[in-house]
Design a protein around this motif. Structure first.
Motif, PDB file in Angstrom:
ATOM      1  N   ILE A   1       0.828  -1.245  -0.006  1.00 20.66           N
ATOM      2  CA  ILE A   1       0.017   0.103   0.102  1.00 20.66           C
ATOM      3  C   ILE A   1       0.740   1.151   0.038  1.00 20.66           C
ATOM      4  O   ILE A   1       0.658   2.251  -0.790  1.00 20.66           O
ATOM      5  N   ILE A   2       1.943   1.217   0.818  1.00 21.43           N
ATOM      6  CA  ILE A   2       2.796   2.463   0.748  1.00 21.43           C
ATOM      7  C   ILE A   2       3.396   2.437  -0.485  1.00 21.43           C
ATOM      8  O   ILE A   2       3.568   3.708  -1.000  1.00 21.43           O
ATOM      9  N   TYR A   3       4.102   1.512  -1.108  1.00 26.57           N
ATOM     10  CA  TYR A   3       4.626   1.503  -2.439  1.00 26.57           C
ATOM     11  C   TYR A   3       3.694   2.185  -3.470  1.00 26.57           C
ATOM     12  O   TYR A   3       3.954   2.988  -4.134  1.00 26.57           O
ATOM     13  N   ALA A   4       2.376   1.715  -3.359  1.00 28.99           N
ATOM     14  CA  ALA A   4       1.429   2.081  -4.559  1.00 28.99           C
ATOM     15  C   ALA A   4       1.295   3.553  -4.135  1.00 28.99           C
ATOM     16  O   ALA A   4       1.215   4.491  -5.228  1.00 28.99           O
ATOM     17  N   VAL A   5       0.943   3.821  -2.918  1.00 30.68           N
ATOM     18  CA  VAL A   5       0.311   5.320  -2.613  1.00 30.68           C
ATOM     19  C   VAL A   5       1.518   6.429  -2.834  1.00 30.68           C
ATOM     20  O   VAL A   5       1.417   7.387  -3.608  1.00 30.68           O
ATOM     21  N   LEU A   6       3.045   5.907  -2.578  1.00 24.72           N
ATOM     22  CA  LEU A   6       4.051   7.007  -2.862  1.00 24.72           C
ATOM     23  C   LEU A   6       4.730   6.899  -4.069  1.00 24.72           C
ATOM     24  O   LEU A   6       5.540   7.779  -4.423  1.00 24.72           O
ATOM     25  N   PHE A   7       4.531   5.901  -4.968  1.00 21.72           N
ATOM     26  CA  PHE A   7       5.289   5.795  -6.011  1.00 21.72           C
ATOM     27  C   PHE A   7       4.174   5.573  -7.139  1.00 21.72           C
ATOM     28  O   PHE A   7       4.295   6.404  -8.160  1.00 21.72           O
ATOM     29  N   LEU A   8       3.610   4.441  -7.288  1.00 26.34           N
ATOM     30  CA  LEU A   8       2.846   3.873  -8.294  1.00 26.34           C
ATOM     31  C   LEU A   8       1.762   5.242  -8.744  1.00 26.34           C
ATOM     32  O   LEU A   8       1.763   5.567  -9.913  1.00 26.34           O
ATOM     33  N   VAL A   9       0.953   5.499  -7.692  1.00 21.17           N
ATOM     34  CA  VAL A   9       0.000   6.452  -7.788  1.00 21.17           C
ATOM     35  C   VAL A   9       0.385   7.891  -8.565  1.00 21.17           C
ATOM     36  O   VAL A   9       0.170   8.380  -9.588  1.00 21.17           O
TER      37      VAL A   9
END
Length: 303
Positions: free
Chosen positions: A34-42
């Motif tokens: 979730i952290i990776y998605a919020v801070l990088f992917l999105v």
């Protein structure tokens, strides 16, 4: 000679143990995902989308690749791209060479070795903006300490940050001074991990100091070299704070890099164009770092 019975063979060969499952459930990785998605992917996907639009804080209009076309048509934006490549190559090259030489010196039997290591690493701990402001004062063409020191020897100092030919190089040298400590520490860790048996064998074979460095230290410190090259290249390609605090891209656009050009576009309200610049910077870092990393990490093929 009698053959062993199948039962005896079955007893002699131990049974294969079933693969052990991790004691941690898969959903333990969910917070990190979730952290990776919020801070990088999105943010990455959002940047890709908004680079294709003309947008403000309240609305947007899809314009396709127009931002990228305009980006490469603007002379100062292309100049920023060229300066970025020069800056990254210069800073990373000097950090690799000087870091290795300093590491060899600081791993030899010298007095006050630990103190000198601390002195070399100290600039890494200082704020980049603070370093930029300090060297802006030191490099002042008339009242700076550097030119005043040169004047004592009858040498007229140049305009380090005001001469278009020297501004980018001057900032790059300050960047090297600040980041050299980290490269040196990485090299020190790589050198001290080399077994002393290699050096002793080289001495027995009659190798001098340079030959031991060239044939033992340099090849076996390759993992440290890879780390320094990758980190230095990434830092050089993404550099912004030191350049902005020292020259703000000047004089003119002679010391502008992609990051400072992107920031200026944001300041001017060209959000779509600046977002396209961010995408170009991301792609530039990827197409340089990935092949370099693959090339440096390739394993030597044995016949």
């Amino acid at each position: 000679m009698a053959l062993a019975s199948p039962a005896a063979v079955a007893i002699a060969v131990p049974a294969r143990r079933p693969a052990q499952r991790s004691p941690y459930p898969t959903w333990f990785f969910l917070p990190a995902a979730i952290i990776y998605a919020v801070l990088f992917l999105v943010p990455t996907l959002a940047s890709l989308f908004f680079s294709l639009t003309r947008w403000t804080l309240f609305n947007w209009t899809f314009i396709g690749l127009d931002n990228f076309v305009q980006f490469f048509r603007e002379p100062f934006l292309v100049q920023g791209l060229i300066n970025t490549l020069i800056y990254a190559a210069l800073t990373s090259g000097l950090k690799v060479v000087l870091g290795l030489l300093l590491a060899v010196f600081l791993t030899s039997e010298i007095m006050a070795r630990d103190f000198l290591r601390s002195v070399i690493f100290f600039p890494v701990l200082v704020s980049t903006v603070g370093v930029g402001i300090t060297f802006t004062v030191l490099m002042h063409p008339t009242t700076g300490a550097i030119n005043e020191t040169l004047a004592l020897f009858g040498i007229k100092g140049p305009g380090w940050l005001t001469d278009p030919r020297l501004a980018l190089i001057s900032v790059a040298l300050v960047d090297v001074w600040k980041g050299l400590g980290l490269a040196t520490v990485i090299y020190i860790a790589g050198i001290v991990s080399i077994p002393q048996d290699f050096y002793e064998a080289a001495k027995i074979d009659g190798a001098n100091a340079f030959q031991r460095f060239w044939n033992v230290t340099l090849p076996l410190a390759r993992p440290a070299t890879i780390t320094v090259v990758i980190l230095s290249l990434i830092g050089g390609l993404r550099s912004f704070d030191l350049i902005w605090s020292m020259t703000r891209g000047g004089p003119g656009f002679t010391s502008d890099v992609l990051a400072s050009v992107i920031y200026k576009q944001y300041q001017a309200g060209f959000y779509g164009l600046s977002t396209a610049g961010n995408v170009v910077l991301f792609i530039l870092v990827a197409i340089i770092i990935v092949p370099v990393s693959i090339f440096l990490n390739r394993k030597e093929r044995t016949p």
